[in-house]
Enzyme design. Structure first.
Site, PDB file in Angstrom:
ATOM      1  N   SER B 156       0.837  -1.196   0.000  1.00  0.00           N
ATOM      2  CA  SER B 156       0.000   0.000   0.000  1.00  0.00           C
ATOM      3  C   SER B 156       0.880   1.258   0.000  1.00  0.00           C
ATOM      4  CB  SER B 156      -0.923  -0.064   1.211  1.00  0.00           C
ATOM      5  OG  SER B 156      -1.932   0.887   1.123  1.00  0.00           O
ATOM      6  N   ARG B 226     -11.516   6.473  10.334  1.00  0.00           N
ATOM      7  CA  ARG B 226     -11.118   5.072  10.317  1.00  0.00           C
ATOM      8  C   ARG B 226     -12.247   4.173   9.811  1.00  0.00           C
ATOM      9  NH1 ARG B 226      -6.666   2.185   9.520  1.00  0.00           N
ATOM     10  NH2 ARG B 226      -6.596   0.293  10.745  1.00  0.00           N
ATOM     11  N   ASP B 321      -8.942  -6.517  -4.380  1.00  0.00           N
ATOM     12  CA  ASP B 321      -8.568  -5.187  -3.871  1.00  0.00           C
ATOM     13  C   ASP B 321      -9.097  -4.123  -4.818  1.00  0.00           C
ATOM     14  OD1 ASP B 321      -7.332  -2.914  -2.915  1.00  0.00           O
ATOM     15  OD2 ASP B 321      -5.310  -3.764  -2.876  1.00  0.00           O
ATOM     16  N   HIS B 354      -8.313  -4.978  -0.015  1.00  0.00           N
ATOM     17  CA  HIS B 354      -6.980  -4.391   0.166  1.00  0.00           C
ATOM     18  C   HIS B 354      -6.250  -5.015   1.367  1.00  0.00           C
ATOM     19  CE1 HIS B 354      -3.853  -1.467  -0.307  1.00  0.00           C
ATOM     20  NE2 HIS B 354      -4.079  -0.884   0.849  1.00  0.00           N
ATOM     21  N   ASP B 355      -6.996  -5.312   2.416  1.00  0.00           N
ATOM     22  CA  ASP B 355      -6.390  -5.880   3.628  1.00  0.00           C
ATOM     23  C   ASP B 355      -5.705  -7.229   3.386  1.00  0.00           C
ATOM     24  OD1 ASP B 355      -6.667  -3.931   5.471  1.00  0.00           O
ATOM     25  OD2 ASP B 355      -8.362  -4.803   6.543  1.00  0.00           O
TER      26      ASP B 355
END
Lengths: 211, 381
Positions: B156, B226, B321, B354-355
């Site tokens: 990232s 967040r 992602d 993405h994680d």
């Protein structure tokens, strides 16, 4: 690259791939489409100082290339070569994969856009064993075409004569043509009747003149 | 700095603070006379000093990538990948992980004291770029006696630092491993970041960034930032699989309390983030993300930028992602190929989003393992 040609030599490279390696000028830029486990590119890098990349869809093969230190890009050939600039490679290789593509003719046009030369190999569907099987009423299963009709990835098989005709129709110039038997040798029988006795066909092509 | 690890863990780790007393000129034009970086290292630097690997962290990451702090039950954020016998093998590599300049976990940043004023930096801390981080990290490398990294690795925003390293300091990077990253972020990404920043900036407890002096934190803003971020780190399919549309109670309660599982998850993620992260750092990190564009220094040509690089590259993307999509990684790969740089690209079949770059997916770790094992051979590790 299919694994159906498994004749290894002392240096671990199949004779047809050795032949291709002999066509490639040292230090050139090579793109190998469907590069499998990267054996050819590895050989070309080590013995001919070639700067190459492979395209490969299969994850295990991509991992094998990475383990060898071969540059590999995980991608589907049927998605095309749009990420590659025109004339950006000296040679673009397509070994034993042509017959599995959606549009082999468009693929070769693309290859000749990206590469100055195309090196294309395919199993000859005109070989006498194939004809024999068809005469007996069945789809052929041979050493170069080992899969059954229902689970083969080959959807666009052609003969040497068909491919010659396509080259002529599209104006592609055949720089080299080598026809090999199942032992990857060029016997007298192939010289006599190539479309009947060749099992593997190797071509080096250039684009149309002026293109 | 560390005790022996067992069972694939680097074991108990103790961070150290490194003083960088070389002045650092920042992209914004300001000068930091000195700064401190908090660092963890795992494994041993070999005699040739050739086996060092730098880990670059992402938006909310820090120096604690592997092993355990004394009283912790949860290991560092990339513990599944770093350790003895793991893809980033500490039996072979000397792994350096830091909290970037501007971070909030012990390195000089907005929540530390400016030695020149004696005041907490707060909003006076300069905004940073990925290039600034690379300069700061290069000073750290020099301080640690590392002339060249065997590999610089990051996912990232961390992957952006990897690319910048390879472009700005080509002789100091042998291998560049760029994971789930992008050559610059999209307008959509900047938009997400802007909403996150507005959530913080509009929190009445933000006090223009001087909330430390008011004894409060802009918790509502940081929580919202967040929560928004978390939505973008997960795929639609992963969220559906994890939470569905399930109500927590048998019947709707017709109010704004937590009713759905996903709401509960997001509130929890937001809440726990407020406890461990600083709002000014969050603002700074998102700006660094927005500013990243190595092509800008080369007439907007990423190819020209990558022509500077001497490293070999491994680029990895994840199919699910959408925040840093595989198409963005392909842009990186295309530019590297056009620049004639050696590069391999693996597209990992994944479901989380993405994680996934933090997850121990077998294919993902296999690619890293194969690649890094060759790197280790090459540098005599």
């Amino acid at each position: 690259m299919s694994a159906n040609l498994d004749l290894d030599t002392g240096i671990g490279l199949r004779p047809d791939l050795q032949l291709i390696a002999g066509w490639i000028k040292p230090g050139s830029r090579v793109l190998d489409l469907g590069c499998g486990d990267g054996k050819l590119l590895d050989y070309l890098a080590q013995h001919r100082g070639v700067h190459g990349y492979g395209l490969e869809i299969d994850t295990a093969n991509v991992a094998a290339c990475i383990a060898r230190g071969v540059n590999v890009i995980q991608a589907d050939l049927d998605d095309g070569l749009r990420d590659f600039e025109t004339g950006s490679f000296d040679y673009v290789l397509l070994t034993q994969t042509l017959q599995a593509l959606q549009r082999p003719d468009e693929a070769i046009e693309e290859i000749l856009r990206v590469g100055r030369s195309a090196i294309v190999t395919f199993p000859n569907f005109g070989h006498w064993r194939v004809r024999q099987a068809l005469l007996s009423g069945h789809m052929p299963v041979t050493k170069t075409l080992p899969a059954a009709w229902y689970d083969t990835s080959n959807i666009h098989l052609c003969t040497v004569a068909d491919f010659d005709a396509l080259c002529a129709a599209r104006g592609w110039r055949v720089r080299e043509r080598r026809l090999l038997n199942r032992a990857h040798r060029e016997g007298w029988s192939i010289r006599l009747a190539p479309n009947l006795f060749a099992e593997v066909a190797l071509y080096q092509l250039r684009g149309r003149l002026g293109s | 700095m560390q005790e022996s690890g067992a069972g694939g863990s680097v074991g108990i780790v103790v961070p150290q603070v490194v003083d960088i007393d070389v002045p650092l000129i920042l992209d914004c034009g300001r000068l930091l006379r000195r700064h401190q970086l908090i660092v963890e290292t795992y494994g041993q630097l070999n005699a040739a000093r050739s086996n060092a690997v730098l880990i670059c962290h992402a938006l909310s990451g820090d120096h604690h990538a592997a092993g355990y702090h004394g009283d912790e039950r949860k290991p560092g954020w990339w513990d599944n990948c770093i350790g003895p016998g793991k893809p980033i093998d500490t039996n072979r590599f000397y792994v350096v992980s830091l909290n970037n300049l501007g971070g909030c976990r012990g390195s000089t940043g907005p929540n530390t004291v400016d030695p020149e004023t004696g005041r907490v930096w707060g909003p006076d801390f300069p905004l940073l770029t990925v290039r600034d981080w690379v300069r700061s990290q290069s000073l750290l490398a020099t301080k640690l006696g590392i002339q060249q990294w065997a590999a610089v690795i990051g996912g990232s925003l961390g992957g952006m630092q990897v690319m910048q390293w390879a472009i700005d300091l080509p002789t100091r990077v042998r291998h560049a491993v760029v994971i789930a990253s992008a050559p610059q972020i999209s307008a959509q990404n900047i938009a997400f970041n802007e909403i996150a920043r507005q959530a913080i900036l509009s929190d009445p407890d933000f006090h223009g960034g001087r909330y430390y002096e008011h004894g409060v934190v802009p918790g509502r803003g940081l929580r919202l930032a967040r929560m928004l971020g978390h939505i973008t780190y997960l795929s639609d399919a992963a969220m559906r699989a994890k939470f569905g549309n399930d109500l927590k109670a048998p019947q709707p309660s017709f109010n704004f309390d937590v009713e759905f599982e996903v709401e509960s998850y997001l509130r929890y993620q937001g809440e726990s983030f407020v406890d461990r992260f600083d709002a000014n750092t969050y603002l700074l990190m998102t700006k660094a993300l927005d500013y990243f564009d190595p092509a800008r220094d080369y007439d907007d040509s990423l190819v020209a930028a990558f022509r500077q690089a001497q490293a070999r590259f491994l680029v990895i993307a994840f199919s699910s992602d959408w925040r840093f999509s595989p198409a963005r990684s392909r842009e990186i790969v295309k530019a590297l190929v056009d620049a004639g740089r050696p590069v391999s690209y693996a597209l990992i079949d994944s479901s989380l989003g993405h994680d996934d770059f933090l997850m121990p997916l077998p294919d993902y770790h296999l690619m890293l393992r194969h690649y890094l094992s060759r790197v280790a051979d090459e540098v005599g590790a």
